[in-house]
Enzyme design. Structure first.
Site, PDB file in Angstrom:
ATOM      1  N   LYS A  50       0.857  -1.190   0.000  1.00 14.34           N
ATOM      2  CA  LYS A  50       0.000   0.000   0.000  1.00 14.34           C
ATOM      3  C   LYS A  50       0.890   1.235   0.000  1.00 14.34           C
ATOM      4  O   LYS A  50       1.992   1.231   0.566  1.00 14.34           O
ATOM      5  CB  LYS A  50      -0.886  -0.036   1.249  1.00 14.34           C
ATOM      6  CG  LYS A  50      -1.979   1.006   1.331  1.00 14.34           C
ATOM      7  CD  LYS A  50      -2.845   0.708   2.560  1.00 14.34           C
ATOM      8  CE  LYS A  50      -3.947   1.745   2.713  1.00 14.34           C
ATOM      9  NZ  LYS A  50      -4.750   1.476   3.916  1.00 14.34           N
ATOM     10  N   SER A  65      -9.558   1.683   2.990  1.00 17.60           N
ATOM     11  CA  SER A  65      -8.681   2.487   2.172  1.00 17.60           C
ATOM     12  C   SER A  65      -7.658   1.673   1.383  1.00 17.60           C
ATOM     13  O   SER A  65      -6.956   2.224   0.544  1.00 17.60           O
ATOM     14  CB  SER A  65      -7.948   3.508   3.037  1.00 17.60           C
ATOM     15  OG  SER A  65      -7.240   2.858   4.066  1.00 17.60           O
ATOM     16  N   SER A  90      -9.852  -1.028   7.036  1.00 12.64           N
ATOM     17  CA  SER A  90      -9.289  -0.776   5.716  1.00 12.64           C
ATOM     18  C   SER A  90      -8.583  -1.928   5.039  1.00 12.64           C
ATOM     19  O   SER A  90      -8.215  -1.797   3.873  1.00 12.64           O
ATOM     20  CB  SER A  90      -8.336   0.427   5.780  1.00 12.64           C
ATOM     21  OG  SER A  90      -9.104   1.596   5.956  1.00 12.64           O
TER      22      SER A  90
END
Lengths: 91, 474
Positions: free
Chosen positions: B78, B153, B177
């Site tokens: 990420k 996210s 997330s």
């Protein structure tokens, strides 16, 4: 809450906002705060029993060399001189 | 042609040992997939130029006979996990082109075993969001239906695994997330116990809630990555060693279902899916009991006081002074205003202002203190329940992936996405989302996920039940 409150918060947070942004944030913040304030009622009820076992972790005040790329850090200063970070005058 | 669809870490490792293909060849296959699909789906913000070189290094490790399970395995990270000398931007303009000046602990561990870090995946800006729509670099499209969000996210990370654009991925989880986008994308996402994985080198959002979590196509792969990245770290004083929490002996876990919590605002199809899951678990001989979590309905409101408060502190460092974007103002103070005004997106600004408000004198007690009290009451609920059961089962989300644009303009509507996932972050408990079926809409099959929550440091229970469920689910 009114626009002045939004402006004060933005001042504290050092964020420049346009007039449109301020108006939208006033609406958003109003809605969010209206929603989250229900915790006040919940918290009245009881005191939590779960032990708050948070404590600070300290390390020895020893000088230990660490691996950081000094070069990479310096390279990314917006403005630099002789390996020092250059900023506008403070006073 | 390598069959990526049915590949697992174990199979890839065996294939490497059997010399079916090299690490370099496997990485090339994943790079091909990314090349084909990334323009349309916007999953990777950047594919790292040195990916093939990393793969060649992995081949060397095999040649030396020093390979372990994760050697040569293609991983996506990420965009908030630091990889030295590679761009890391937290999905934000304010860190555009910022290069990490050190390795995060998780990346250091991946490098040590010769895993291949393919690139950085798209995310909601500074991890604030549930759809990846808050990214400054455009939304990621859900591979199952490109009109829908992948979740957030960590939407890029879960979508990467879903399309075989990486075998596994790392995300971060502060209110769901890793788990929610895993559910939306039909993959497995784990939120480890708070402190089980070092946060050193994770761009902080809510420091008392953030955890780095592994994402994979199956529970076994997620377990493998977790075993690699877990461990206490002197660079993260909130990290915990093995056996920090007491471990109850559990022969066969009893599963608790918080039925009173599963009433309002949940898609009927989700509840139907949950009942099917319960039936399957019962067929495996698991006892299912009702549990009561009376304060858990305050999870979202208390989360959205505590987290913005922490955010307002964590975002202060992004001021254009030493790193990141710098916008020039009339004087030093004005530099700050202009940099933040330009660099932060809508949701980030919202949360910073909410945080500033709830921490300010006069409101601190009514909001922040009360939220912290409620957080303790929620922890009490779970602690009491775990005296009667060993796992708690809920759906991961209240509905399948929603359409792009459907919720992005309504903050509270977005926040309610966290309804099942936020409790684990508030309490530090580990939780896993596992694909549990599909619903059909307009001819597209949309994945659903179910979530198990375990007591602190009982990821072992999550993996055990996860694997059992995978077999019976088919």
């Amino acid at each position: 809450m009114d626009i002045r409150d939004v402006e004060n918060l933005a001042q504290l947070a050092r964020i420049e906002l346009s007039e449109v942004e301020k108006k939208n944030l006033l609406l958003d913040l109003g809605g969010i705060l209206e929603y989250v304030k229900q915790v006040e009622g919940a918290a009245k009820a009881e005191k939590p029993k779960t032990e708050n076992n948070i404590y600070n972790i300290w390390r020895e005040d020893d000088l230990v060399a660490r691996q950081f790329s000094r070069e990479l850090i310096l390279k990314q200063f917006p403005d630099a001189k002789d390996g020092f970070l250059k900023v506008k005058k403070i006073l | 042609m390598i069959d990526l669809k049915n590949l697992t870490i174990e199979k890839a490792h065996q294939d490497f040992l059997d010399k079916k293909y090299s690490c370099r060849a496997l990485t090339e296959e994943y790079l091909k997939v990314i090349k084909q699909r990334n323009k349309e789906l916007n999953i990777y913000l950047e594919v790292f130029e040195d990916a093939l070189k990393q793969a060649e290094q992995a081949d060397k490790i095999f040649a030396e006979g020093k390979a372990t399970k994760m050697t040569g395995i293609p991983v996506a990270i990420k965009d908030n996990i630091l990889f030295e000398n590679h761009v890391v931007s937290a999905g934000s303009k304010i860190l555009e082109n910022y290069k990490a000046t050190y390795d995060s602990t998780v990346v250091r561990k991946l490098k040590e075993v010769g895993a291949v870090i393919l690139g950085r995946t798209n995310m909601d800006e500074f991890a604030m969001g549930v759809s990846t729509e808050n990214s400054a670099y455009g939304v990621t499209k859900n591979p199952h239906d490109t009109e829908r969000v992948p979740g957030g996210s960590s939407g890029g990370s879960t979508a990467a695994v879903a399309i075989d654009g990486a075998l596994v991925a790392l995300g971060s989880d502060t209110a769901g997330s890793c788990r929610q986008p895993a559910a939306f994308c039909g993959v497995v996402g784990l939120k480890p116990t708070y402190g089980a994985v070092s946060r050193h080198g994770l761009i902080a959002m809510g420091s008392s809630l953030d955890v780095i979590g592994p994402i994979g196509k199956n529970v076994a792969d997620v377990e493998t990555i977790f075993n690699l990245i877990k461990g206490s770290d002197e660079m993260d004083s909130t990290s915990i060693p093995e056996n920090f929490y007491p471990k109850k002996n559990v022969a066969k876990p009893v599963i608790g279902i918080p039925r009173t919590f599963l009433k309002e605002g949940i898609d009927e199809r989700i509840l139907t899916n949950l009942e099917e899951v319960i039936k399957k678990l019962k067929s495996l001989g698991y006892e299912c009991k009702d549990v009561d979590l009376p304060f858990v309905k305050y999870s979202v409101p208390s989360y959205y006081i505590i987290t913005p408060a922490e955010i307002s502190a964590n975002m202060a460092r992004f001021d254009g002074m030493r790193f990141g974007v710098h916008k020039d103002g009339a004087n030093l103070n004005d530099d700050y205003f202009k940099t933040k005004g330009y660099g932060f997106g809508k949701e980030v600004k919202r949360r910073i202002l909410v945080g500033t408000y709830v921490l300010s004198a006069g409101y601190y007690d009514a909001f922040y203190n009360k939220a912290t009290t409620v957080r303790g009451l929620i922890a009490d609920d779970f602690r009491k329940s775990f005296e009667r059961v060993d796992l708690i089962l809920t759906p991961t989300t209240a509905g399948p992936a929603f359409k792009i644009g459907e919720k992005v303009n309504d903050p509270v509507k977005m926040y309610l996405e966290d309804i099942f996932t936020a409790p684990a972050n508030l309490t530090g408990l580990p939780a896993i989302s596992i694909p549990s079926g599909f619903v059909e809409e307009a001819g597209k099959k949309l994945p659903l996920g179910i979530q198990f929550i375990a007591p602190h440091q009982r990821e072992d229970l999550l993996f055990k039940i996860g694997r059992a469920f995978e077999i019976v689910r088919g």
